[in-house]
Scaffold this active site. Structure first.
Site, short mmCIF file in Angstrom:
data_model
loop_
_atom_site.label_atom_id
_atom_site.label_comp_id
_atom_site.label_asym_id
_atom_site.label_seq_id
_atom_site.Cartn_x
_atom_site.Cartn_y
_atom_site.Cartn_z
N ASN A 11 11.25 108.37 24.28
CA ASN A 11 11.18 109.47 23.40
C ASN A 11 9.97 110.30 23.44
O ASN A 11 8.80 109.67 22.88
CB ASN A 11 11.76 108.75 21.98
CG ASN A 11 11.44 109.71 20.69
OD1 ASN A 11 11.24 110.81 20.81
ND2 ASN A 11 11.43 109.29 19.70
N ARG A 94 15.52 110.60 24.42
CA ARG A 94 15.92 111.24 23.13
C ARG A 94 15.62 112.48 23.53
O ARG A 94 14.52 112.93 23.90
CB ARG A 94 15.09 110.81 22.27
CG ARG A 94 15.40 111.40 20.94
CD ARG A 94 14.51 110.87 19.77
NE ARG A 94 14.83 111.31 18.22
CZ ARG A 94 14.15 110.91 17.37
NH1 ARG A 94 13.50 110.20 17.46
NH2 ARG A 94 14.62 111.87 16.16
N HIS A 182 18.26 114.11 13.41
CA HIS A 182 18.12 112.89 13.35
C HIS A 182 19.42 112.10 13.66
O HIS A 182 19.97 111.23 12.94
CB HIS A 182 17.69 112.51 11.70
CG HIS A 182 16.54 112.81 11.43
ND1 HIS A 182 15.79 113.22 10.45
CD2 HIS A 182 15.42 112.12 12.18
CE1 HIS A 182 14.56 113.38 10.41
NE2 HIS A 182 14.20 112.75 11.61
N ARG A 242 5.82 118.89 7.47
CA ARG A 242 6.80 120.21 7.25
C ARG A 242 7.02 120.48 6.00
O ARG A 242 7.55 119.36 5.39
CB ARG A 242 7.97 119.77 8.45
CG ARG A 242 7.56 119.72 9.82
CD ARG A 242 8.89 119.50 10.64
NE ARG A 242 8.46 118.02 11.16
CZ ARG A 242 9.51 117.30 11.64
NH1 ARG A 242 10.88 117.64 11.87
NH2 ARG A 242 9.29 115.97 12.22
N GLU A 380 16.84 103.80 16.38
CA GLU A 380 17.31 105.04 17.44
C GLU A 380 17.53 104.55 18.77
O GLU A 380 18.47 105.08 19.64
CB GLU A 380 16.56 106.30 17.29
CG GLU A 380 16.60 106.83 15.92
CD GLU A 380 15.39 107.62 15.45
OE1 GLU A 380 14.19 106.85 15.41
OE2 GLU A 380 15.52 108.79 14.99
#
Ligand code: ADP
Length: 401
Positions: A11, A94, A182, A242, A380
């Site tokens: 990732n 990913r 996500h 963010r 994940e």
């Protein structure tokens, strides 16, 4: 020495490379997990190599992680030294953006690589690093299958009304759509619900992935119906740095009235806003929770307010609510935030059991709550490892390489 078939998952972020190693001789089981952070600056390596080996946490020489390729070489040296019998036949990546067409994990061919590069402008902060990770892995393992797993894929079957922005039609065709992100986390949580609570999985579920990045997803019978993130991973909830949803008019104001460049505005929205921007203190929820000053409290108030508001909207999109599921660093750990989100939510069927919540139990609603409240730690990496194993077992996947 017997060889052990393993999958490596990668990732790649802007200045980090997270990795995991999975034994894929049966159902994937994690052997190691870690990351190189601060790539290109003062890099550090952290790794948990399982119970039999000591954990690693050390500073690296800058040349050991001058870029993603060098960082991967450092990681591989560690893994080869720690697991000499392991042979990676497949590397799972990913990838943040799969555009309108990639609704499933894909074997990375030259054609897929070209498409990923074409999608870079859709995720300029993330996609180039994901691509750098794939290129580094292709160079390091020329004989291994590379598999790309997309954060957008889980959402690709959104109903049209939730896939569009009300812009001139041509923009939809140009790919300006509400993608959602996500997706690997939502896929994992939804899969866990199927395993541990099949009747909930079959119903109307809102999953709140609350980490440094944060979003929520409405899932009906295991399928994403709506999510709070849109064209980029900037929309929806406020995050660590963010902004989440803002009126696009703010951009015009900053550019036209304040004379800022678009790059400056982008930097403000991605790296100086959210919890950090509002509090002026930190992007880290633990620090804000213990700060005890009005600015930190206001940032938390806004975070909670937006989650509660989106919960109502997603429940409306689902036609009701059977469960709210928390995951991500904040969702899995912060009792206080979960309590505040669920406070006085009985109108939507949620009744929190404070004792269960304080114990971080898996089910944290009362026995009388009409809708269930759950905490499901996300993973994940295992979603990527499963896809990598699945695709490497398919003869046509091998042929595609
Ligand atoms: P990422 O999106 O980078 O994967 P994580 O899912 O690891 O992020 O979440 C990081 C966030 O989780 C940080 O804001 C951190 O403060 C928060 N967090 C972790 N543990 C706790 C805790 N015990 N209480 C409150 N917040 C926590």
């Amino acid at each position: 020495m017997t060889t052990l078939p393993v999958a490596l998952t990668l990732n790649a972020g802007s200045s980090s490379l997270k990795f995991s190693l999975f034994d894929i001789s049966g159902a994937p089981t994690q052997m190691a997990i870690g990351l190189v952070e601060n790539i290109g600056k003062q890099p550090r390596l952290k790794a948990d190599l399982g119970e039999a080996l000591p954990a690693v946490a050390r500073e690296l020489k800058p040349e050991d992680a001058v870029d993603h390729t060098a960082a991967l070489a450092t990681v591989l040296a560690l893994l080869r030294g720690s697991f000499p019998g392991a042979k990676a036949s497949v590397v799972g990546h990913r990838v943040v953006h799969g555009g309108p067409h990639f609704a499933e994990p894909m074997v990375v061919t030259d054609q897929v690589m070209a498409e990923l590069k074409r999608l870079s402008p859709f995720a300029p902060i993330h996609q180039p690093h994901n691509i750098a990770g794939i290129e580094a892995a292709r160079a390091a393992f020329p004989e291994a299958l590379q598999v790309a797993c997309f954060d957008t894929a889980f959402h690709r079957h959104h109903p049209k009304a939730n896939d569009v922005f009300a812009l001139p039609r041509e923009y939809y065709d140009k790919g300006i759509r509400r993608y959602g992100f996500h997706g690997l986390s939502y896929e994992y949580v939804s899969g866990e619900l199927k395993r541990i609570a099949p009747q909930i999985h079959a119903g109307r579920v809102v999953v709140a992935h609350l980490g440094n990045g944060a979003s929520m997803c409405g899932i009906l019978g295991g399928r994403s119906v709506a999510s709070t993130m849109g064209f980029t991973a900037l929309d929806g909830l406020p995050m660590g740095t963010r902004c989440g949803q803002v009126d696009p008019g703010v951009i015009f104001y900053m550019v036209q009235q304040e004379g800022r460049s678009i790059d400056e505005v982008r930097d403000i929205f991605y790296t100086k806003s959210g919890l950090l921007g509002l509090s002026g203190i930190s992007n880290d929820m633990r620090i804000l929770e213990s700060a005890g000053v009005p600015e930190a409290n206001e940032a938390i108030d806004y975070f909670v307010f937006r989650i509660r508001r989106e919960l109502g909207g997603l429940a409306a999109a689902l036609g009701g609510l059977d469960a709210l599921v928390f995951c991500g660093g904040i969702g899995e750990n912060s009792r206080k935030i979960r309590r505040r989100i669920c406070d006085a939510m009985d109108w939507i069927g949620l009744e929190l059991d404070h004792d269960r919540n304080d114990k971080n139990a898996r089910v944290i609603s009362t026995d009388f709550s009409r809708a269930r409240i759950m905490v499901v730690p996300t993973n994940e990496e295992i979603v990527i490892a499963r896809a990598a194993k699945r695709l490497s077992a398919m003869p046509e996947a091998a042929a595609a390489e």
